[in-house]
Design an enzyme around this catalytic site. Structure first.
Site, PDB file in Angstrom:
ATOM      1  N   GLU A 102       9.767   1.972  -1.595  1.00  0.00           N
ATOM      2  CA  GLU A 102       8.626   2.872  -1.392  1.00  0.00           C
ATOM      3  C   GLU A 102       7.437   2.069  -0.877  1.00  0.00           C
ATOM      4  O   GLU A 102       7.376   0.846  -1.052  1.00  0.00           O
ATOM      5  CB  GLU A 102       8.334   3.540  -2.757  1.00  0.00           C
ATOM      6  CG  GLU A 102       7.079   4.339  -2.893  1.00  0.00           C
ATOM      7  CD  GLU A 102       7.030   5.583  -2.035  1.00  0.00           C
ATOM      8  OE1 GLU A 102       7.329   5.487  -0.824  1.00  0.00           O
ATOM      9  OE2 GLU A 102       6.654   6.644  -2.548  1.00  0.00           O
ATOM     10  N   ASP A 106       0.984   5.686  -6.355  1.00  0.00           N
ATOM     11  CA  ASP A 106      -0.420   5.998  -6.611  1.00  0.00           C
ATOM     12  C   ASP A 106      -0.508   6.684  -7.979  1.00  0.00           C
ATOM     13  O   ASP A 106      -0.501   6.015  -9.006  1.00  0.00           O
ATOM     14  CB  ASP A 106      -0.891   6.881  -5.451  1.00  0.00           C
ATOM     15  CG  ASP A 106      -2.387   7.144  -5.446  1.00  0.00           C
ATOM     16  OD1 ASP A 106      -3.142   6.353  -5.998  1.00  0.00           O
ATOM     17  OD2 ASP A 106      -2.811   8.173  -4.879  1.00  0.00           O
TER      18      ASP A 106
HETATM   19  P1  IMP Z   1       1.716   9.689  -5.720  1.00  0.00           P
HETATM   20  O1  IMP Z   1       2.696  10.810  -5.955  1.00  0.00           O
HETATM   21  O2  IMP Z   1       0.305  10.080  -6.090  1.00  0.00           O
HETATM   22  O3  IMP Z   1       2.120   8.394  -6.392  1.00  0.00           O
HETATM   23  O4  IMP Z   1       1.648   9.509  -4.154  1.00  0.00           O
HETATM   24  C1  IMP Z   1       2.176   8.455  -3.522  1.00  0.00           C
HETATM   25  C2  IMP Z   1       2.184   8.687  -2.017  1.00  0.00           C
HETATM   26  O5  IMP Z   1       0.862   8.968  -1.518  1.00  0.00           O
HETATM   27  C3  IMP Z   1       2.603   7.388  -1.353  1.00  0.00           C
HETATM   28  O6  IMP Z   1       4.002   7.334  -1.196  1.00  0.00           O
HETATM   29  C4  IMP Z   1       1.858   7.441  -0.038  1.00  0.00           C
HETATM   30  O7  IMP Z   1       2.634   8.120   0.914  1.00  0.00           O
HETATM   31  C5  IMP Z   1       0.600   8.220  -0.348  1.00  0.00           C
HETATM   32  N1  IMP Z   1      -0.538   7.299  -0.597  1.00  0.00           N
HETATM   33  C6  IMP Z   1      -1.139   7.009  -1.780  1.00  0.00           C
HETATM   34  N2  IMP Z   1      -2.134   6.118  -1.632  1.00  0.00           N
HETATM   35  C7  IMP Z   1      -2.174   5.808  -0.309  1.00  0.00           C
HETATM   36  C8  IMP Z   1      -3.002   4.908   0.475  1.00  0.00           C
HETATM   37  O8  IMP Z   1      -3.914   4.202  -0.002  1.00  0.00           O
HETATM   38  N3  IMP Z   1      -2.717   4.867   1.808  1.00  0.00           N
HETATM   39  C9  IMP Z   1      -1.737   5.602   2.389  1.00  0.00           C
HETATM   40  N4  IMP Z   1      -0.937   6.441   1.684  1.00  0.00           N
HETATM   41  C10 IMP Z   1      -1.165   6.557   0.355  1.00  0.00           C
HETATM   42 MG    MG Z   2       5.428   7.070   0.253  1.00  0.00          MG
END
Ligand code: IMP
Ligand code: MG
Length: 180
Positions: A102, A106
């Site tokens: 991955e 985040d």
């Molecule tokens: P989560 O479900 O909140 O963990 O989202 C994760 C997804 O959000 C990652 O796989 C990325 O595609 C996107 N994402 C989160 N932070 C960033 C960032 O700083 N830059 C670019 N994409 C991000």
């Molecule tokens: Mg991603």
């Protein structure tokens, strides 16, 4: 969506930093899978953000790897069961050593749902390798077995990560600062 007109890129991890870290991660992964008794790995790229990291990791690992690709997204709905949309799925993983690759974890929402879903398909093992870990933003517990770099709570682009599909081709990872 056009490319933003006014922005600044602040480099956080250089191409050299990344190359060195990829080698360290690959060495750890190789050692761990020998211990696990795995003859090979099913290396799964989570599209699209992980594509660059995946290609480098794949070429550094010594353990034989087969490739597959997945594309997922999630939305926070009203049901606690969670909503995961799999727009590109992988083939049968039963009995296989699956390593998900991955770009960034985040809040952990997407990976938490995906790991649960894949675990139901009875892999021999299931681990997660993420280039970046925004641990301070974590709201859902996700075991990240291999982390490239601890990331600040900033918006990062480059080396596969995008802003509206731009910047994925940068050879380094940068903070994107958009001007007002
Ligand atoms: P989560 O479900 O909140 O963990 O989202 C994760 C997804 O959000 C990652 O796989 C990325 O595609 C996107 N994402 C989160 N932070 C960033 C960032 O700083 N830059 C670019 N994409 C991000
Ligand atoms: Mg991603």
């Amino acid at each position: 969506m056009p490319l933003p007109e006014n922005y600044e890129l602040v480099e956080l991890f250089s191409a050299d930093d990344i190359a060195q870290r990829v080698h360290e991660l690959a060495a750890r992964i190789d050692a761990d899978y020998i211990k696990l008794g795995a003859k090979d790995i099913l290396l799964v790229c989570v599209l699209r953000g992980a594509c660059v990291f995946y290609a480098d990791l794949l070429r550094t690992l010594q353990t034989p790897a087969r490739l597959d690709f997945m594309q997922v997204s999630s939305y926070v709905g009203q049901q606690s069961s969670g909503n995961l949309i799999i727009s590109k799925d992988i083939e049968n993983i039963e009995g296989q050593h699956v390593l998900l690759v991955e770009d960034i974890v985040d809040t952990g929402y997407t990976m938490q749902l995906l790991l649960k879903r894949l675990q139901d398909r009875k892999p021999a093992s299931l681990k997660l390798c993420s280039l970046l870990d925004k641990a301070a933003a974590r709201r859902y517990q996700v075991p990240v077995d291999y982390v490239g770099f601890a990331a600040p709570e900033k918006f990062l682009v480059g080396y596969g990560l995008d802003y509206n599909s731009y910047f994925r081709g940068l050879p380094y990872i940068a903070e994107l600062i958009l001007a007002e």
